[in-house]
Design an enzyme around this catalytic site. Structure first.
Site, PDB file in Angstrom:
ATOM      1  CG  ASP A 146      39.525  52.888  74.151  1.00 12.14           C
ATOM      2  OD1 ASP A 146      38.370  52.640  73.851  1.00 12.14           O
ATOM      3  OD2 ASP A 146      40.214  53.804  73.851  1.00 12.14           O
TER       4      ASP A 146
ATOM      5  CD  GLN B  92      36.709  56.765  67.188  1.00 10.42           C
ATOM      6  OE1 GLN B  92      35.855  56.334  66.712  1.00 10.42           O
ATOM      7  NE2 GLN B  92      37.586  55.538  67.583  1.00 10.42           N
TER       8      GLN B  92
ATOM      9  CE  LYS C 124      44.177  51.861  69.478  1.00 11.22           C
ATOM     10  NZ  LYS C 124      42.928  52.071  68.698  1.00 11.22           N
ATOM     11  CB  SER C 125      44.489  58.794  71.056  1.00 13.57           C
ATOM     12  OG  SER C 125      43.530  57.869  71.295  1.00 13.57           O
TER      13      SER C 125
ATOM     14  CE  LYS D 250      35.048  52.728  72.506  1.00 14.80           C
ATOM     15  NZ  LYS D 250      35.725  53.890  72.104  1.00 14.80           N
TER      16      LYS D 250
ATOM     17  NE  ARG E 229      33.961  50.177  65.950  1.00 16.89           N
ATOM     18  CZ  ARG E 229      34.962  50.748  66.481  1.00 16.89           C
ATOM     19  NH1 ARG E 229      36.333  50.207  66.177  1.00 16.89           N
ATOM     20  NH2 ARG E 229      35.091  51.666  67.387  1.00 16.89           N
TER      21      ARG E 229
ATOM     22  NE  ARG F 159      41.332  49.715  73.859  1.00 14.23           N
ATOM     23  CZ  ARG F 159      42.557  49.968  73.807  1.00 14.23           C
ATOM     24  NH1 ARG F 159      43.385  49.434  74.552  1.00 14.23           N
ATOM     25  NH2 ARG F 159      42.804  51.172  72.903  1.00 14.23           N
TER      26      ARG F 159
ATOM     27  CB  SER G  86      32.015  60.384  70.007  1.00 17.80           C
ATOM     28  OG  SER G  86      32.827  59.868  68.879  1.00 17.80           O
TER      29      SER G  86
ATOM     30  NE  ARG H 296      42.967  62.733  68.346  1.00 18.66           N
ATOM     31  CZ  ARG H 296      42.313  61.838  68.465  1.00 18.66           C
ATOM     32  NH1 ARG H 296      43.156  60.484  68.417  1.00 18.66           N
ATOM     33  NH2 ARG H 296      40.823  61.541  68.550  1.00 18.66           N
TER      34      ARG H 296
END
Length: 427
Positions: A312, A168, A20-21, A339, A120, A385, A166, A25
């Site tokens: 995660d 992100q 996913k990451s 999260k 969030r 998750r 982080s 990107r």
């Protein structure tokens, strides 16, 4: 949704969906590069599709045909003002990274998401972007979405120490730094996943990394590339745990990404005595085949620099710990609270309702094993998750039924999850 229970063995081989990451990107870098980018084996989960649609809304031509994503990059300064607000769906990665991307865009945008994303905090990324000259604000003092952002062509470089670990926030600042004139320095609290650094180099960008210190000289140009996305170790984690805790099980997971900043779960499994083999390592793609089988497990302690390498995976690691002899302590993981849900509390509540013995703490959990699990009703609260963790836990339940509310959340990252589960049950 009623889940499968009382499964006494799992056998088979699967390829987990794309990381996913890296999928996020690849869309971002491909859009900001000059020329064409082709992406193979991308994850077609809801979060990544949100990122794809946002860049289409920003004027990027993206084609999804015959399993290949083709992106006609517009360059660092080529994004266009969208006609409407940008919908980030459930994706914290999308809204945070794209905030950095738009830091150098001379137009105003609004970014919003679903109910979960709207809870969030975004102040972790809005604060440093403001220091770079970006006008950005959200709701309350924590800058909850929706966010309003207006970038600037006169973006200032930044020297910034991240107060939290982080990837992100780091990545958002790196995307902004690529557009600022001068040297930006980003210092991490702990080393986090380094996909942005790796892919920046792949797309022809330049940076230096010295431990926790990342230096980016801007502005830069990027060039379109071919990207092959490896399987997501965060998705593989559910099958790793399923194979370890189900009796008479043997699972083979192919083409799993094993970037060293993401392999904390492998370290934990080995520390707990799990039978795990890593073979067929591809050093270029950073992928491998992982094989697990039923194991007698013991408790362990998880904390410190290990946490960003498995943040995660902690929900499914908590389930793993319920099936280990002794006590497992998870600490230094307060990031779990922000999260998709407060994962410390939601994981504890879900597994305790099924018979586990988990005590939530301010920064983690204390898990006493080994616990016999029983039927219960569990709500994902929209967290993918939590849904997958519960489905794996249900396999152990011999007494009662397991009902999962809002199971559709799993589509966020693993649309084929239940198909793969069926194949392993009947393998």
């Amino acid at each position: 949704m009623k889940l499968k229970t009382n499964i006494r063995h799992l056998h088979g081989s699967i390829r987990v969906p794309g990381d996913k990451s890296i999928s996020h990107r690849s869309i971002i870098f491909g859009s900001l590069a000059e020329g064409e980018t082709k992406v193979y084996d991308i994850l077609r989960g809801e979060d990544v599709l949100s990122t794809m649609q946002v860049f289409r809304d920003l004027g990027v031509e993206i084609e999804d045909k015959d399993g290949v994503i083709t992106i006609q990059g517009v360059g660092m300064a080529g994004l266009k003002a969208p006609q409407n607000a940008l919908n980030m769906g459930n994706s914290g990665t999308s809204i945070r990274l794209i905030s950095g991307v738009l830091a150098g865009a001379d137009f105003e945008v609004e970014m919003f998401g679903d109910d979960s994303l709207s809870k969030r905090p975004m102040d972790r990324v809005t604060l440093p972007l403001k220091k770079m000259g970006v006008s950005i604000s959200g709701q309350t003092e924590r800058d909850l979405p929706p966010l309003r952002l207006k970038g600037t062509k006169n973006l200032r470089p930044i020297h910034y120490e991240l107060p939290i670990a982080s990837a992100q926030v780091k990545s958002a600042l790196m995307f902004a730094a690529l557009q600022a004139k001068g040297e930006s320095v980003i210092i991490e609290k702990e080393c986090t996943r380094n996909h942005t650094e790796d892919m920046l180099k792949q797309f022809g960008g330049h940076l230096s990394v010295d431990g926790k210190k990342i230096t980016v000289q801007g502005p830069q140009k990027l060039t379109g590339q071919k990207v092959v996305v490896p399987g997501d170790i965060s998705s593989a984690a559910f099958w790793l745990v399923a194979g370890l805790i189900n009796p008479n099980s043997h699972l083979v997971l192919q083409n799993v990404g094993i970037n060293e900043t993401r392999t904390g779960i492998i370290d934990v499994i080995r520390a707990m005595g799990g039978k795990l083999e890593v073979t067929e390592i591809d050093p270029v793609a950073k992928s491998s085949t992982l094989t697990v089988e039923s194991s007698d497990l013991k408790g362990t302690e998880i904390g410190g620099a290990l946490i960003p390498r498995l943040i995660d995976e902690l929900p499914i690691i908590a389930l793993l710990a319920t099936q280990a002899q002794g006590v497992t302590v998870i600490k230094d993981a307060e990031e779990l609270k922000v999260k998709e849900t407060d994962r410390i509390q939601v994981v504890a509540d879900a597994l305790n309702s099924m018979g586990a013995d988990i005590t939530p703490t301010a920064d983690g959990m204390i898990i006493k094993g080994k616990s016999a699990l029983h039927g219960a009703r569990v709500n994902t609260f929209g967290d993918h998750r939590i849904g997958m963790m519960t489905a794996i836990a249900a396999l152990l339940v011999a007494d009662g039924e397991v009902e999962l509310d809002r199971a559709e959340a799993i589509n966020t990252s693993y649309p084929s999850f239940f198909d793969d589960l069926e194949s392993l049950i009947h393998g």
